[in-house]
Write an enzyme that holds these catalytic residues in place. Structure first.
Site, PDB file in Angstrom:
ATOM      1  N   SER A 123      39.616  69.157   5.857  1.00  0.00           N
ATOM      2  CA  SER A 123      40.902  69.114   6.555  1.00  0.00           C
ATOM      3  C   SER A 123      41.860  69.925   6.066  1.00  0.00           C
ATOM      4  CB  SER A 123      41.260  67.699   6.350  1.00  0.00           C
ATOM      5  OG  SER A 123      40.373  66.791   7.087  1.00  0.00           O
ATOM      6  N   HIS A 144      37.672  73.846  11.702  1.00  0.00           N
ATOM      7  CA  HIS A 144      38.149  72.310  11.549  1.00  0.00           C
ATOM      8  C   HIS A 144      38.191  71.818  13.137  1.00  0.00           C
ATOM      9  CE1 HIS A 144      41.914  69.915  11.057  1.00  0.00           C
ATOM     10  NE2 HIS A 144      41.008  69.335  10.600  1.00  0.00           N
ATOM     11  N   GLU A 156      40.222  74.662  14.994  1.00  0.00           N
ATOM     12  CA  GLU A 156      40.727  75.680  14.299  1.00  0.00           C
ATOM     13  C   GLU A 156      39.743  76.558  13.471  1.00  0.00           C
ATOM     14  OE1 GLU A 156      45.005  74.651  13.120  1.00  0.00           O
ATOM     15  OE2 GLU A 156      43.591  72.871  11.981  1.00  0.00           O
ATOM     16  N   ASN A 195      47.645  70.173  11.644  1.00  0.00           N
ATOM     17  CA  ASN A 195      48.285  69.170  10.937  1.00  0.00           C
ATOM     18  C   ASN A 195      49.960  69.688  10.621  1.00  0.00           C
ATOM     19  OD1 ASN A 195      46.759  67.121  10.682  1.00  0.00           O
ATOM     20  ND2 ASN A 195      45.489  67.860   9.032  1.00  0.00           N
TER      21      ASN A 195
HETATM   22  P1  NAD Z   1      32.446  60.507   6.678  1.00  0.00           P
HETATM   23  O1  NAD Z   1      32.726  59.987   5.116  1.00  0.00           O
HETATM   24  O2  NAD Z   1      32.662  59.921   7.689  1.00  0.00           O
HETATM   25  O3  NAD Z   1      31.126  61.284   6.396  1.00  0.00           O
HETATM   26  C1  NAD Z   1      30.539  62.390   5.359  1.00  0.00           C
HETATM   27  C2  NAD Z   1      29.195  62.246   5.347  1.00  0.00           C
HETATM   28  O4  NAD Z   1      28.559  63.006   4.382  1.00  0.00           O
HETATM   29  C3  NAD Z   1      28.644  60.815   5.114  1.00  0.00           C
HETATM   30  O5  NAD Z   1      27.898  60.444   5.927  1.00  0.00           O
HETATM   31  C4  NAD Z   1      28.022  61.056   3.526  1.00  0.00           C
HETATM   32  O6  NAD Z   1      26.858  60.212   3.341  1.00  0.00           O
HETATM   33  C5  NAD Z   1      27.802  62.476   3.740  1.00  0.00           C
HETATM   34  N1  NAD Z   1      27.527  63.006   2.469  1.00  0.00           N
HETATM   35  C6  NAD Z   1      27.992  62.824   1.230  1.00  0.00           C
HETATM   36  N2  NAD Z   1      27.805  63.428   0.441  1.00  0.00           N
HETATM   37  C7  NAD Z   1      26.633  64.593   1.029  1.00  0.00           C
HETATM   38  C8  NAD Z   1      25.981  65.550   0.411  1.00  0.00           C
HETATM   39  N3  NAD Z   1      26.213  66.129  -0.977  1.00  0.00           N
HETATM   40  N4  NAD Z   1      25.563  66.352   1.373  1.00  0.00           N
HETATM   41  C9  NAD Z   1      25.252  65.809   2.605  1.00  0.00           C
HETATM   42  N5  NAD Z   1      25.903  64.911   3.115  1.00  0.00           N
HETATM   43  C10 NAD Z   1      26.865  64.232   2.187  1.00  0.00           C
HETATM   44  O7  NAD Z   1      33.594  61.748   6.646  1.00  0.00           O
HETATM   45  P2  NAD Z   1      34.055  62.654   7.905  1.00  0.00           P
HETATM   46  O8  NAD Z   1      35.481  61.705   8.434  1.00  0.00           O
HETATM   47  O9  NAD Z   1      33.115  62.829   8.597  1.00  0.00           O
HETATM   48  O10 NAD Z   1      34.808  63.841   7.033  1.00  0.00           O
HETATM   49  C11 NAD Z   1      34.044  65.049   6.828  1.00  0.00           C
HETATM   50  C12 NAD Z   1      34.836  66.297   6.573  1.00  0.00           C
HETATM   51  O11 NAD Z   1      35.340  66.499   7.790  1.00  0.00           O
HETATM   52  C13 NAD Z   1      35.763  65.972   5.467  1.00  0.00           C
HETATM   53  O12 NAD Z   1      36.002  67.240   4.570  1.00  0.00           O
HETATM   54  C14 NAD Z   1      37.057  65.478   6.308  1.00  0.00           C
HETATM   55  O13 NAD Z   1      38.430  66.076   5.434  1.00  0.00           O
HETATM   56  C15 NAD Z   1      37.028  66.531   7.573  1.00  0.00           C
HETATM   57  N6  NAD Z   1      37.719  66.131   8.703  1.00  0.00           N
HETATM   58  C16 NAD Z   1      37.665  64.642   8.992  1.00  0.00           C
HETATM   59  C17 NAD Z   1      38.371  64.106  10.200  1.00  0.00           C
HETATM   60  C18 NAD Z   1      38.437  62.829  10.603  1.00  0.00           C
HETATM   61  O14 NAD Z   1      39.628  62.248  10.993  1.00  0.00           O
HETATM   62  N7  NAD Z   1      37.622  61.863  10.045  1.00  0.00           N
HETATM   63  C19 NAD Z   1      39.151  65.062  10.911  1.00  0.00           C
HETATM   64  C20 NAD Z   1      38.943  66.576  10.816  1.00  0.00           C
HETATM   65  C21 NAD Z   1      38.338  66.930   9.345  1.00  0.00           C
END
Ligand code: NAD
Length: 318
Positions: A123, A144, A156, A195
């Site tokens: 993010s 992104h 993005e 953002n």
């Molecule tokens: P999340 O916590 O829902 O999912 C992350 C997943 O990664 C989990 O299932 C976890 O078990 C897994 N994980 C942890 N360690 C790991 C590893 N070493 N190898 C493989 N998998 C692993 O998080 P999310 O909301 O999906 O966010 C993921 C990324 O996307 C982050 O960088 C976040 O900032 C970004 N992001 C999130 C959003 C949002 O609104 N949730 C929007 C845009 C970007």
């Protein structure tokens, strides 16, 4: 790597974002490996994918054959080796944290061919710092997506300090091929594009509430029925073009100096957060969600997004 050479994609992390993004690739005809550290998140991802597909089917966004075919293209695995096998493109979506992301990229590099493209859905962490952990940083890029990724069209593409033009272009074209609306950031800036724009508005919204000028309800009504209503057709700059740049320039000349330039979240906002009012997950935020079902709220929103997408797609290409 050429776009046409990509036929298998690995999603590294199958949480909120990974599951939805994986589904987008599968719907676009790619084989997808969803990788996570244990079976539980993978089962949840499968469940989320099924319920997204059901909503798409109910809203006639897809035929049942397409939904079934997409599901068949997705495998889930707790083996990174299996996920990266014959993969030309891997997108990391593990929790936000620099050390974790750097470690994941190191592991990915050990398992991929020299021309596999690697991207991060961070993010806002520095793409360049993630690249610094890689031996071939030129093939690493930011990609992104916006939550919920299977519904929001924007992606993005962010060039880190070491990303080659060819890598950034390929990731941009790939997003387009998956049916998304990509934008390119020629260099990384905190918050990327989405953002920075979103939080410029959040800052002013908080300011208007703090000053007692508007209620939170009316701030949201203003955005939904005013700028928000127009913005899916014309962005703020085209809005200015259509309204007349002389007019917008005049308004900017007297208004900019009055807008919030707060460097920190306002005290009342911090107090709300410290008091445990975190939005729907605690039942209260700016608004009250007590006795309301969280899934129902999100489901209703997602159905609205699907209807909106069905209405606007194809009306304007750019
Ligand atoms: P999340 O916590 O829902 O999912 C992350 C997943 O990664 C989990 O299932 C976890 O078990 C897994 N994980 C942890 N360690 C790991 C590893 N070493 N190898 C493989 N998998 C692993 O998080 P999310 O909301 O999906 O966010 C993921 C990324 O996307 C982050 O960088 C976040 O900032 C970004 N992001 C999130 C959003 C949002 O609104 N949730 C929007 C845009 C970007």
């Amino acid at each position: 790597m050429q776009l046409e050479q990509i036929n298998k994609v690995a999603m590294i992390g199958a949480g909120t974002m990974g599951a939805g993004i994986g589904l987008c690739f599968a719907l676009a005809g790619y084989d997808v490996a969803l990788y996570d550290v244990s079976r539980e998140p993978l089962e949840q991802a499968k469940h989320r994918i099924e319920s997204s597909l059901s909503a798409f089917l109910e809203e006639d966004l897809l035929g049942s054959g397409q939904a079934e075919a997409a599901q068949k293209r997705i495998i889930t695995t707790t083996s990174m080796v299996r996920a990266m096998d014959k993969t030309q493109f891997a997108l990391e979506a593990v929790p936000e944290g620099m050390d974790l992301k750097r470690m994941v990229f190191k592991n990915l590099e050990d398992l991929c061919t020299p021309d596999t493209i690697l991207a991060t859905n961070t993010s806002g962490l520095s793409i360049t710092r993630i690249q610094d952990s890689c031996s071939r940083p030129d093939r690493v890029c930011g990609m992104h997506w916006v939550n919920p990724p299977e519904l929001v069209p924007l992606v993005e593409v962010i060039k880190g300090g070491h990303t080659s033009d060819a890598t950034a272009r390929l990731v941009y074209d790939l997003a387009g091929k998956v049916g998304k609306k990509p934008v390119m950031l020629n260099r990384e800036v905190p918050g990327f594009g989405v953002n920075r724009l979103q939080f410029a508005i959040v800052r002013e919204a908080l300011n208007l509430v703090e000053q007692g000028v508007m209620s939170p309800e009316d701030v949201d009504r203003t955005m939904r029925y005013g700028p928000g209503f127009r913005w899916s057709w014309q962005g703020p700059l085209e809005t200015a073009d259509l309204g007349g740049l002389d007019v917008f320039h005049k308004i900017a000349s007297y208004l900019f100096e009055d807008l919030s330039d707060a460097k920190k979240p306002p005290a009342f906002f911090s107090k709300i957060v410290e008091g445990g009012r975190l939005g729907i997950k605690t039942g209260r935020g700016f608004f009250d969600y007590d006795n309301m079902d969280r899934d129902e709220i999100l489901n209703k929103r997602d159905r609205y997004f699907i209807k909106q997408w069905k209405t606007i797609q194809g009306l304007k290409d750019s």
